[in-house]
Design a protein around this motif. Sequence first.
Motif, PDB file in Angstrom:
ATOM      1  N   GLU A 278       7.182   2.698  -7.128  1.00  0.00           N
ATOM      2  CA  GLU A 278       6.551   4.533  -7.608  1.00  0.00           C
ATOM      3  C   GLU A 278       6.264   5.501  -6.784  1.00  0.00           C
ATOM      4  OE1 GLU A 278       3.721   1.951 -11.108  1.00  0.00           O
ATOM      5  OE2 GLU A 278       2.749   2.736  -9.194  1.00  0.00           O
ATOM      6  N   VAL A 279       6.983   6.260  -6.919  1.00  0.00           N
ATOM      7  CA  VAL A 279       6.548   7.672  -6.035  1.00  0.00           C
ATOM      8  C   VAL A 279       5.125   8.855  -6.725  1.00  0.00           C
ATOM      9  CG1 VAL A 279       8.464   7.394  -4.999  1.00  0.00           C
ATOM     10  CG2 VAL A 279       8.024   8.746  -8.000  1.00  0.00           C
ATOM     11  N   LEU A 280       4.907   8.913  -6.163  1.00  0.00           N
ATOM     12  CA  LEU A 280       3.905  10.023  -6.133  1.00  0.00           C
ATOM     13  C   LEU A 280       4.078  11.628  -6.067  1.00  0.00           C
ATOM     14  CD1 LEU A 280       0.900  10.608  -7.085  1.00  0.00           C
ATOM     15  CD2 LEU A 280       0.249  10.616  -4.742  1.00  0.00           C
ATOM     16  N   PRO A 281       4.848  12.439  -6.929  1.00  0.00           N
ATOM     17  CA  PRO A 281       5.491  13.773  -6.914  1.00  0.00           C
ATOM     18  C   PRO A 281       4.219  14.997  -5.912  1.00  0.00           C
ATOM     19  CG  PRO A 281       6.179  13.000  -8.823  1.00  0.00           C
ATOM     20  CD  PRO A 281       5.336  12.228  -8.073  1.00  0.00           C
ATOM     21  N   ARG A 282       5.189  15.617  -5.012  1.00  0.00           N
ATOM     22  CA  ARG A 282       3.998  16.765  -4.434  1.00  0.00           C
ATOM     23  C   ARG A 282       2.831  17.388  -5.333  1.00  0.00           C
ATOM     24  NH1 ARG A 282       3.727  15.043   0.306  1.00  0.00           N
ATOM     25  NH2 ARG A 282       5.206  14.739   1.224  1.00  0.00           N
ATOM     26  N   GLY A 283       1.802  17.226  -5.432  1.00  0.00           N
ATOM     27  CA  GLY A 283       0.623  18.034  -6.685  1.00  0.00           C
ATOM     28  C   GLY A 283       0.931  17.844  -6.844  1.00  0.00           C
ATOM     29  N   LYS A 284       1.040  16.527  -7.396  1.00  0.00           N
ATOM     30  CA  LYS A 284       0.937  15.539  -8.925  1.00  0.00           C
ATOM     31  C   LYS A 284      -0.117  14.973  -8.537  1.00  0.00           C
ATOM     32  CE  LYS A 284       3.990  17.703 -11.298  1.00  0.00           C
ATOM     33  NZ  LYS A 284       4.017  18.469 -12.377  1.00  0.00           N
TER      34      LYS A 284
ATOM     35  N   THR B 170      13.252  19.933   9.430  1.00  0.00           N
ATOM     36  CA  THR B 170      13.324  21.198   8.127  1.00  0.00           C
ATOM     37  C   THR B 170      12.049  21.731   8.303  1.00  0.00           C
ATOM     38  OG1 THR B 170      12.776  19.821   6.673  1.00  0.00           O
ATOM     39  CG2 THR B 170      14.193  20.649   6.831  1.00  0.00           C
ATOM     40  N   ASN B 171      11.294  22.159   9.279  1.00  0.00           N
ATOM     41  CA  ASN B 171      10.135  22.983   9.263  1.00  0.00           C
ATOM     42  C   ASN B 171       9.014  22.279   7.922  1.00  0.00           C
ATOM     43  OD1 ASN B 171       8.594  24.076  11.384  1.00  0.00           O
ATOM     44  ND2 ASN B 171       9.470  25.862  10.492  1.00  0.00           N
ATOM     45  N   ASP B 172       8.928  21.314   8.272  1.00  0.00           N
ATOM     46  CA  ASP B 172       8.220  21.183   6.566  1.00  0.00           C
ATOM     47  C   ASP B 172       9.220  21.093   5.139  1.00  0.00           C
ATOM     48  OD1 ASP B 172       6.353  19.747   7.970  1.00  0.00           O
ATOM     49  OD2 ASP B 172       5.073  20.921   7.947  1.00  0.00           O
ATOM     50  N   LYS B 173       9.920  21.919   5.345  1.00  0.00           N
ATOM     51  CA  LYS B 173      10.994  22.183   3.831  1.00  0.00           C
ATOM     52  C   LYS B 173      11.635  21.141   3.067  1.00  0.00           C
ATOM     53  CE  LYS B 173      12.374  26.944   5.817  1.00  0.00           C
ATOM     54  NZ  LYS B 173      13.741  27.459   6.213  1.00  0.00           N
ATOM     55  N   TRP B 174      11.523  20.167   3.459  1.00  0.00           N
ATOM     56  CA  TRP B 174      11.766  18.662   2.912  1.00  0.00           C
ATOM     57  C   TRP B 174      10.850  17.321   3.595  1.00  0.00           C
ATOM     58  CZ3 TRP B 174      17.652  17.043   2.931  1.00  0.00           C
ATOM     59  CH2 TRP B 174      18.569  18.003   2.254  1.00  0.00           C
ATOM     60  N   GLN B 175      10.346  16.748   3.299  1.00  0.00           N
ATOM     61  CA  GLN B 175       9.653  16.184   3.472  1.00  0.00           C
ATOM     62  C   GLN B 175       9.067  15.091   2.477  1.00  0.00           C
ATOM     63  OE1 GLN B 175       5.065  17.757   2.768  1.00  0.00           O
ATOM     64  NE2 GLN B 175       5.685  19.290   4.030  1.00  0.00           N
ATOM     65  N   SER B 176       8.996  13.810   3.342  1.00  0.00           N
ATOM     66  CA  SER B 176       8.755  12.383   2.725  1.00  0.00           C
ATOM     67  C   SER B 176       8.100  12.397   1.806  1.00  0.00           C
ATOM     68  CB  SER B 176       8.368  11.628   3.917  1.00  0.00           C
ATOM     69  OG  SER B 176       7.051  11.656   4.230  1.00  0.00           O
ATOM     70  N   THR B 177       8.460  11.381   0.400  1.00  0.00           N
ATOM     71  CA  THR B 177       7.653  11.063  -0.594  1.00  0.00           C
ATOM     72  C   THR B 177       6.281   9.999  -0.269  1.00  0.00           C
ATOM     73  OG1 THR B 177       9.067  12.028  -1.760  1.00  0.00           O
ATOM     74  CG2 THR B 177       8.154  10.540  -2.601  1.00  0.00           C
ATOM     75  N   PRO B 178       5.356   9.531  -0.414  1.00  0.00           N
ATOM     76  CA  PRO B 178       4.201   8.622  -0.740  1.00  0.00           C
ATOM     77  C   PRO B 178       5.399   8.002  -2.419  1.00  0.00           C
ATOM     78  CG  PRO B 178       3.234  11.041  -0.522  1.00  0.00           C
ATOM     79  CD  PRO B 178       4.052  10.884  -0.828  1.00  0.00           C
ATOM     80  N   HIS B 179       5.094   6.235  -1.506  1.00  0.00           N
ATOM     81  CA  HIS B 179       5.540   5.718  -2.297  1.00  0.00           C
ATOM     82  C   HIS B 179       5.250   4.121  -2.470  1.00  0.00           C
ATOM     83  CE1 HIS B 179       8.047   5.538   1.472  1.00  0.00           C
ATOM     84  NE2 HIS B 179       7.882   4.387   0.789  1.00  0.00           N
ATOM     85  N   ARG B 180       4.877   3.941  -3.425  1.00  0.00           N
ATOM     86  CA  ARG B 180       3.642   2.455  -3.497  1.00  0.00           C
ATOM     87  C   ARG B 180       5.487   1.627  -4.234  1.00  0.00           C
ATOM     88  NH1 ARG B 180      -1.393   3.215  -7.071  1.00  0.00           N
ATOM     89  NH2 ARG B 180      -0.099   3.739  -8.997  1.00  0.00           N
TER      90      ARG B 180
ATOM     91  N   GLY C  79       0.698  -1.131   0.034  1.00  0.00           N
ATOM     92  CA  GLY C  79      -0.151   0.352  -0.167  1.00  0.00           C
ATOM     93  C   GLY C  79       1.142   1.486  -0.326  1.00  0.00           C
ATOM     94  N   ALA C  80       0.199   2.831  -0.514  1.00  0.00           N
ATOM     95  CA  ALA C  80       0.985   3.716  -0.780  1.00  0.00           C
ATOM     96  C   ALA C  80       1.435   3.983   1.036  1.00  0.00           C
ATOM     97  CB  ALA C  80       0.246   4.225  -1.179  1.00  0.00           C
ATOM     98  N   HIS C  81       2.620   4.645   1.365  1.00  0.00           N
ATOM     99  CA  HIS C  81       2.924   4.507   2.383  1.00  0.00           C
ATOM    100  C   HIS C  81       4.133   6.421   2.184  1.00  0.00           C
ATOM    101  CE1 HIS C  81       5.591   1.791   1.475  1.00  0.00           C
ATOM    102  NE2 HIS C  81       6.326   1.941   2.309  1.00  0.00           N
ATOM    103  N   ALA C  82       4.704   6.270   3.086  1.00  0.00           N
ATOM    104  CA  ALA C  82       5.958   7.389   3.173  1.00  0.00           C
ATOM    105  C   ALA C  82       6.810   6.460   4.432  1.00  0.00           C
ATOM    106  CB  ALA C  82       5.485   8.934   3.578  1.00  0.00           C
ATOM    107  N   ASP C  83       7.436   6.868   4.815  1.00  0.00           N
ATOM    108  CA  ASP C  83       8.735   5.900   5.585  1.00  0.00           C
ATOM    109  C   ASP C  83       8.649   7.589   7.009  1.00  0.00           C
ATOM    110  OD1 ASP C  83       8.996   3.998   3.937  1.00  0.00           O
ATOM    111  OD2 ASP C  83      11.700   4.838   3.477  1.00  0.00           O
ATOM    112  N   ILE C  84       8.594   6.524   7.683  1.00  0.00           N
ATOM    113  CA  ILE C  84       8.556   6.845   9.328  1.00  0.00           C
ATOM    114  C   ILE C  84      10.019   7.202  10.203  1.00  0.00           C
ATOM    115  CG2 ILE C  84       5.724   6.539   9.765  1.00  0.00           C
ATOM    116  CD1 ILE C  84       7.017   4.315  11.496  1.00  0.00           C
TER     117      ILE C  84
END
Length: 125
Positions: free
Chosen positions: A22-28, A53-63, A2-7
């Motif tokens: 596969e990755v889901l780029p932000r905003g796509k 980073t105060n949300d400047k760098w965020q994990s990428t959703p992937h599956r 399932g789709a997730h981001a790493d913790i």
Amino acid sequence: CGAHADICTMTLLWQDVHGGLEVLPRGKKRWVEVQCPPEGLIVNIGDLFARWTNDKWQSTPHRVACPEIAYKSSRISMPYFQILRSDAEIKCFDSCLENGEAKHPPTTQGEDLHRHFTRWGRNRE
């Protein structure tokens, strides 16, 4: 998978020639297959980077989308999850504060993992 981001802080992934990540780029809205050279590793940052980073760098959703070839042979991947000591403090870097403020309160690696596991597990809050 399932789709997730790493913790964790960071994940290194080796996958065989069949691929599948596969990755889901932000905003796509479309998933993109990750291409990795045969001798390469895929590096993915985890959710703790958002806190640092105060949300400047965020994990990428992937599956993982099982490639058609993998139905005829095994797909192999080997992840390495970088996780800090449980008492390691996680707080925003001073250089990433916005007007002196952090978007996320300080925590520890152990508290953060416990929060995720409690949210997912039998002992949900």
